[in-house]
Design an enzyme around this catalytic site. Structure first.
Site, short mmCIF file in Angstrom:
data_model
loop_
_atom_site.label_atom_id
_atom_site.label_comp_id
_atom_site.label_asym_id
_atom_site.label_seq_id
_atom_site.Cartn_x
_atom_site.Cartn_y
_atom_site.Cartn_z
N LYS A 64 5.90 -1.02 -7.77
CA LYS A 64 6.79 -0.42 -6.76
C LYS A 64 7.15 -1.48 -5.74
O LYS A 64 6.30 -2.26 -5.31
CB LYS A 64 6.03 0.72 -6.06
CG LYS A 64 6.89 1.55 -5.14
CD LYS A 64 7.60 2.65 -5.87
CE LYS A 64 8.68 3.28 -5.03
NZ LYS A 64 9.92 2.48 -4.92
N LYS A 88 -0.12 -3.24 0.13
CA LYS A 88 0.37 -2.11 0.92
C LYS A 88 0.10 -0.80 0.18
O LYS A 88 -0.41 0.16 0.76
CB LYS A 88 1.88 -2.30 1.14
CG LYS A 88 2.47 -1.49 2.25
CD LYS A 88 3.99 -1.67 2.34
CE LYS A 88 4.42 -3.07 2.74
NZ LYS A 88 5.89 -3.16 2.97
N LYS A 100 8.55 -6.76 -6.30
CA LYS A 100 9.65 -7.02 -5.38
C LYS A 100 10.77 -7.64 -6.18
O LYS A 100 10.54 -8.29 -7.19
CB LYS A 100 9.23 -8.00 -4.28
CG LYS A 100 10.13 -7.96 -3.07
CD LYS A 100 9.67 -6.84 -2.15
CE LYS A 100 10.53 -6.71 -0.92
NZ LYS A 100 9.91 -5.79 0.03
N THR A 184 10.12 4.49 7.25
CA THR A 184 9.42 3.28 7.68
C THR A 184 9.29 3.26 9.21
O THR A 184 8.20 3.02 9.74
CB THR A 184 10.13 2.02 7.17
OG1 THR A 184 10.47 2.21 5.79
CG2 THR A 184 9.25 0.79 7.28
N ASN A 215 17.07 -0.29 9.29
CA ASN A 215 16.33 0.88 8.77
C ASN A 215 15.06 1.16 9.55
O ASN A 215 14.68 2.31 9.73
CB ASN A 215 15.85 0.58 7.34
CG ASN A 215 16.97 0.63 6.35
OD1 ASN A 215 18.02 1.18 6.65
ND2 ASN A 215 16.77 0.03 5.19
N SER A 343 8.62 6.87 -0.36
CA SER A 343 9.14 6.55 -1.70
C SER A 343 8.28 7.22 -2.77
O SER A 343 8.78 7.76 -3.76
CB SER A 343 9.11 5.04 -1.95
OG SER A 343 10.27 4.43 -1.46
N1 GLU Z 1 11.12 -2.26 0.89
C1 GLU Z 1 10.12 -1.41 1.49
C2 GLU Z 1 8.85 -2.17 1.75
O1 GLU Z 1 8.87 -3.38 1.88
C3 GLU Z 1 9.92 -0.15 0.68
C4 GLU Z 1 9.48 -0.35 -0.74
C5 GLU Z 1 9.46 0.93 -1.55
O2 GLU Z 1 9.71 1.98 -1.01
O3 GLU Z 1 9.18 0.84 -2.75
O4 GLU Z 1 7.80 -1.62 1.92
#
Ligand code: GLU
Length: 410
Positions: A64, A88, A100, A184, A215, A343
């Site tokens: 993810k 995370k 990523k 977020t 965001n 998410s």
């Molecule tokens: N891009 C966001 C982060 O860095 C969300 C990633 C996601 O929801 O998968 O945490």
């Protein structure tokens, strides 16, 4: 950035006395894909962009993580960010590994048509490695709901089945979740509130500074404003504005929605993106991009609590300087985990085709954030380490335990 991520992992591995084989495996991403993304531009030229998708670790579930469109995107950065996503997700207990992706491009100079063509081609190039039970992208820097809608459509057209669960952060109509767009920033707000209580900083009247008005930053600023904090400065890529009495964030948001910049707001003084970090305040939220608080300016940071809305805004040298000054830093993998938490809720709703109310989402988000915050604080007290080290210890241990239980194949 990758060097920093690896140094952090190495330090935590030592503290945890991690099995050397598992440590070695965690240092390397499991899969990295580099693709070329030929795109027809509006003027008839053909541009070839470079895109990436890195899956750091698949131990605890599918991977993810977001997709960013930025001129600074490269394999090292994407790999570091994929690793951060592993930590995370593990920290807040999601059944995911980290990934990523990104494309090296300047999205701010591209038309909607160019962005759509580039996104669709990128999606088809990484199609083999993504999927609802494989790897689930989401928005990140300069990508949004529309980007996710194009990705979901491209994937679905190839498979011949509408597959909402392949991405999160989609529009509501296509299987997105209530509360995802705000998640977020809202998560940042929940952990800051808990930290403020722990540090006897009353929220009413607390001076808040937010760098970045996207965001994350804009939502956090709004929630702090609604809580009667004094949001004394905000900034975006064009610069910032400062008003010691507190800005009217509702008005700044309304102006921003008209397509402007926060710098157009009349009721405050102009301030640069560097100066904003050095304002005296109770709560500082770097919510722009990485590498903002460094050994050059860390000494001049005058906030009591720093909550990392962005990924990697503080360098390790700066961390040490802030720790020596007694500044509390709530690390990225905790502070900004609300995005991936919702998410996860979105993905669960898509798989079950059963959608939740917004209050249920926000309650569950709050539970996830506060319980992670409490676990991190408890470990940091027990081990006498800063919050970042404690958060990484919890996260890396969880992934390492998973690896140990699954064993090595073959
Ligand atoms: N891009 C966001 C982060 O860095 C969300 C990633 C996601 O929801 O998968 O945490």
């Amino acid at each position: 950035m990758l060097e920093v991520a690896l140094a952090q992992l190495d330090a935590v591995a030592e503290r945890l006395a991690l099995d050397p084989g598992i440590h070695k495996r965690l240092r390397q991403p499991q899969r990295s894909l580099i693709v070329s993304v030929p795109t027809l531009m509006d003027d008839g030229r053909l541009e070839v962009f470079t895109g990436f998708r890195v899956q750091h670790d698949l131990t605890l579930g599918p991977t993810k993580g977001g997709i960013r469109y930025h001129p600074g995107v490269n394999l090292g950065e994407v790999t570091a960010l994929a690793m951060l996503m592993s930590w995370k997700c593990a920290l807040i207990g999601l059944p995911y590994g980290g990934a990523k992706g990104g494309i090296c491009c300047d999205a701010t100079r591209m038309s909607q048509g160019e962005l759509e063509r580039m996104t669709r081609r990128y999606t088809s190039e990484i199609l083999l490695v993504i999927g609802p039970d494989q790897d689930i992208p989401a928005p990140d820097l300069y990508t949004n709901e529309q980007t996710m809608a194009w990705m979901m459509d491209t994937y679905s057209m190839h498979r011949g089945i509408t597959t909402p669960g392949v991405v999160t952060g989609k529009p509501l109509l296509l299987g997105g979740s209530l509360g995802r767009a705000e998640a977020t920033g809202r998560g940042v707000y929940y952990v800051v509130k808990a930290a403020a209580r722990d540090h006897d900083v009353p929220m009413k009247g607390a001076r808040v500074v937010v760098q970045g008005f996207g965001n994350v930053g804009a939502v956090a600023a709004k929630l702090f404003y609604e809580e009667d904090c004094r949001v004394i400065a905000v900034s975006d890529s064009k610069g910032g504005i400062y008003n010691a009495n507190g800005l009217n964030i509702a008005q700044v948001l309304a102006e921003d929605a008209e397509g402007g910049s926060v710098t157009q707001h009349r009721d405050g003084d102009r301030i640069s993106n560097e100066e904003i970090l050095e304002l005296e305040c109770d709560i500082l939220i770097p919510a722009a991009t990485e590498g903002q608080i460094t050994r050059k300016n860390a000494d001049r940071i005058r906030a009591r609590i720093v909550a990392e809305g962005a990924n990697g805004p503080t360098t390790p040298e700066a961390d040490q300087i802030l720790a020596a000054k007694g500044t509390t830093v709530i690390p990225d993998i905790l502070a900004n985990a609300g995005g991936v938490a919702v998410s996860y809720f979105e993905w669960v709703q898509d798989l079950q085709q059963y959608f939740w109310h917004e209050h249920q989402i926000n309650e569950r988000l709050s539970e996830v954030m506060i319980s992670a915050y409490q676990r991190v604080v408890a470990l940091s007290r027990k081990e006498q380490v800063d919050l970042r080290t404690a958060a990484l210890m919890l996260a890396v241990k969880r992934v390492a335990d998973g690896k140990r239980l699954r064993g090595l194949y073959p």
